[in-house]
Enzyme design. Sequence first.
Site, short mmCIF file in Angstrom:
data_model
loop_
_atom_site.label_atom_id
_atom_site.label_comp_id
_atom_site.label_asym_id
_atom_site.label_seq_id
_atom_site.Cartn_x
_atom_site.Cartn_y
_atom_site.Cartn_z
N GLY A 139 59.71 -1.26 98.17
CA GLY A 139 59.23 -2.62 98.40
C GLY A 139 59.51 -3.12 99.79
O GLY A 139 60.21 -4.13 99.96
N SER A 140 58.99 -2.43 100.81
CA SER A 140 59.28 -2.86 102.18
C SER A 140 58.72 -4.25 102.47
O SER A 140 59.28 -5.00 103.27
CB SER A 140 58.73 -1.84 103.19
OG SER A 140 57.32 -1.79 103.15
N MET B 69 53.21 -0.79 90.85
CA MET B 69 52.21 0.21 90.50
C MET B 69 51.77 0.12 89.03
O MET B 69 51.75 1.12 88.31
CB MET B 69 52.73 1.61 90.83
CG MET B 69 53.14 1.79 92.28
SD MET B 69 51.82 1.34 93.45
CE MET B 69 50.66 2.66 93.16
N LEU C 43 47.79 -5.29 86.18
CA LEU C 43 48.10 -6.44 85.34
C LEU C 43 46.97 -6.71 84.35
O LEU C 43 45.79 -6.56 84.68
CB LEU C 43 48.32 -7.68 86.21
CG LEU C 43 49.46 -7.58 87.23
CD1 LEU C 43 49.47 -8.84 88.11
CD2 LEU C 43 50.80 -7.41 86.54
N HIS D 26 47.15 -5.36 100.14
CA HIS D 26 46.42 -4.11 99.98
C HIS D 26 46.18 -3.49 101.35
O HIS D 26 45.77 -4.20 102.29
CB HIS D 26 45.08 -4.39 99.29
CG HIS D 26 44.28 -3.17 99.01
ND1 HIS D 26 44.58 -2.30 97.98
CD2 HIS D 26 43.18 -2.65 99.62
CE1 HIS D 26 43.71 -1.31 97.96
NE2 HIS D 26 42.85 -1.50 98.95
N THR E 130 43.37 -11.32 90.57
CA THR E 130 42.51 -11.64 89.44
C THR E 130 42.44 -10.41 88.53
O THR E 130 42.92 -9.34 88.90
CB THR E 130 41.09 -12.00 89.93
OG1 THR E 130 40.54 -10.87 90.62
CG2 THR E 130 41.11 -13.21 90.86
N GLU F 236 40.08 -8.46 88.02
CA GLU F 236 39.36 -7.39 88.71
C GLU F 236 40.26 -6.85 89.81
O GLU F 236 40.61 -7.58 90.74
CB GLU F 236 38.05 -7.90 89.30
CG GLU F 236 37.08 -8.47 88.28
CD GLU F 236 37.45 -9.85 87.79
OE1 GLU F 236 37.14 -10.19 86.63
OE2 GLU F 236 38.09 -10.59 88.56
#
Length: 211
Positions: free
Chosen positions: A23-24, A101, A104, A120, A152, A154
Amino acid sequence: MSEDVFRSPKKSGKIAVFLSGRGSNFLAIHDAIREGKINADIDLVFSNKKEAPGLKIATERKLPTLRLNPKEFASREDYDRNIVEEIQKRDIDLICLAGYMRILTPFFCETLRNKIINIHPALLPSFPGLHVQQKAIDWGVRYSGATVHFVTPEVDMGPIIIQAVVPVLQDDTEDTLSERILKEEHKIYPEAVRLYFEGKLEVRDRRVFII
């Protein structure tokens, strides 16, 4: 047709960081908080991985941690429902995904709508998904970068908050391009969080305006 409008709160807030590895970007956000650049505190570092290095780092930094094993729950939604309970119990204002990773569930995304952001390593909407740095090289694009966006149901398709652009060099490998993009991630993710808690983000349908 009326617009669906959300305005981020102007307040001192509570953040939960979700991670599956080191988690940089979590460190970049926490460093910005320590430096007084973000009007918020990290009240939880959550992981689905028991051995996630980020949990150890969070403990060293005296931050609250929580790990839930997905294998102990009947379904993905059951797992996410338990996480939502933990988030609501702690009055968390914003969830920052930092290398988490897991996809959701729609339940999670809709229950905490406009309270989850992600980073991202590509210029969305181009190259969603995984291994996007290699995809950028394979497609021969001249520029790639990073995108902070609201989450969201998607995957990688939520409203875009902020982006950073980096050139794709002719001799780039996935590793060299990833490293160049990561440096920009560490700049724009804390900036997006800062804007959120300064009440400067307004979402109108799928567009984000910085007020």
